[in-house]
Design a protein around this motif. Structure first.
Motif, PDB file in Angstrom:
ATOM      1  N   GLN A 122      34.531  40.077 113.045  1.00 54.93           N
ATOM      2  CA  GLN A 122      33.091  39.938 113.349  1.00 54.93           C
ATOM      3  C   GLN A 122      32.750  40.485 114.730  1.00 54.93           C
ATOM      4  OE1 GLN A 122      32.932  35.597 111.966  1.00 54.93           O
ATOM      5  NE2 GLN A 122      30.875  36.351 111.541  1.00 54.93           N
ATOM      6  N   CYS A 164      26.381  32.480 108.243  1.00 52.58           N
ATOM      7  CA  CYS A 164      27.382  33.307 108.912  1.00 52.58           C
ATOM      8  C   CYS A 164      26.698  34.049 110.046  1.00 52.58           C
ATOM      9  CB  CYS A 164      27.951  34.298 107.904  1.00 52.58           C
ATOM     10  SG  CYS A 164      29.168  35.425 108.593  1.00 52.58           S
ATOM     11  N   LEU A 165      27.363  34.119 111.197  1.00 52.33           N
ATOM     12  CA  LEU A 165      26.774  34.816 112.340  1.00 52.33           C
ATOM     13  C   LEU A 165      26.568  36.304 112.040  1.00 52.33           C
ATOM     14  CD1 LEU A 165      28.697  33.149 115.307  1.00 52.33           C
ATOM     15  CD2 LEU A 165      26.409  32.608 114.444  1.00 52.33           C
ATOM     16  N   GLU A 183      36.013  31.476 107.190  1.00 51.96           N
ATOM     17  CA  GLU A 183      36.546  32.366 108.237  1.00 51.96           C
ATOM     18  C   GLU A 183      37.744  33.168 107.735  1.00 51.96           C
ATOM     19  OE1 GLU A 183      34.705  32.948 110.648  1.00 51.96           O
ATOM     20  OE2 GLU A 183      33.435  31.199 110.385  1.00 51.96           O
ATOM     21  N   HIS A 205      36.877  36.328 105.979  1.00 51.26           N
ATOM     22  CA  HIS A 205      36.517  37.459 106.851  1.00 51.26           C
ATOM     23  C   HIS A 205      37.739  38.346 107.113  1.00 51.26           C
ATOM     24  CE1 HIS A 205      32.372  36.914 108.112  1.00 51.26           C
ATOM     25  NE2 HIS A 205      32.570  35.630 108.368  1.00 51.26           N
TER      26      HIS A 205
HETATM   27 NI    NI Z   1      31.070  34.260 108.725  1.00 51.53          NI
END
Ligand code: NI
Length: 161
Positions: free
Chosen positions: A51, A89-90, A132, A135
């Motif tokens: 991310q 989610c960011l 997470e 990801h």
């Molecule tokens: Ni996320």
């Protein structure tokens, strides 16, 4: 303290598979510190290295604001139960959606000295761990959303009605 730029959905880095961490260098330590700073700054409960554009199997999680977890090369050992709830989610700013996850997760990971440990989580922690870890294999929660992806703003509006 350094805040890194959080990559958003559509950025190809989010769909790539991250590589195992084989050694901890000063750069790795700096990355981990920055990941915690970036997560707290954004009021997130978790952040994975891809991310912030780094394809390494590193995840930081803190679902209460007082229990920071660092998971390096994490692997899920066991899951059980089920929970269905809203997730965000960011990397998908302003959006939320309903996702079903295990209610219990046991994970093996390595710490900042590459010492192995196990972590068990239920409820939000279990959800964050699953989210997470995905990801690290290039997956976003939007692939698993039941029904429509919603605007967070609309969700709060509904609650006021
Ligand atoms: Ni996320």
């Amino acid at each position: 303290m350094a805040i890194r730029n959080v990559r958003e959905i559509g950025d190809p880095v989010l769909n790539k598979t991250s590589k195992e961490v084989k050694e901890i260098t000063d750069r790795t330590r700096e990355l981990i510190e920055d990941m915690f700073d970036t997560m707290y700054e954004a009021n997130g409960v978790g952040l994975a290295a891809p991310q912030v554009g780094i394809l390494k199997r590193i995840v930081v999680i803190d679902v209460t604001g007082e229990e920071p977890y660092l998971l390096i090369n994490p692997v899920i050992l066991e899951t059980s139960g089920e929970q269905t709830g809203n997730e965000g989610c960011l990397s998908v700013p302003g959006k939320t959606g309903i996702v079903t996850r295990p209610n219990y997760v046991k994970v093996k990971a390595y710490d900042e000295n590459l010492e192995p440990f196990e972590l068990e989580g239920t409820e939000l922690l279990a959800r964050a761990i699953c989210h997470e870890l995905e990801h690290l294999d290039g997956h976003l929660y939007v692939e698993k959303v039941e029904g429509e992806l919603m605007d967070v703003a609309d969700l709060y509006e509904d609650e006021e009605d």
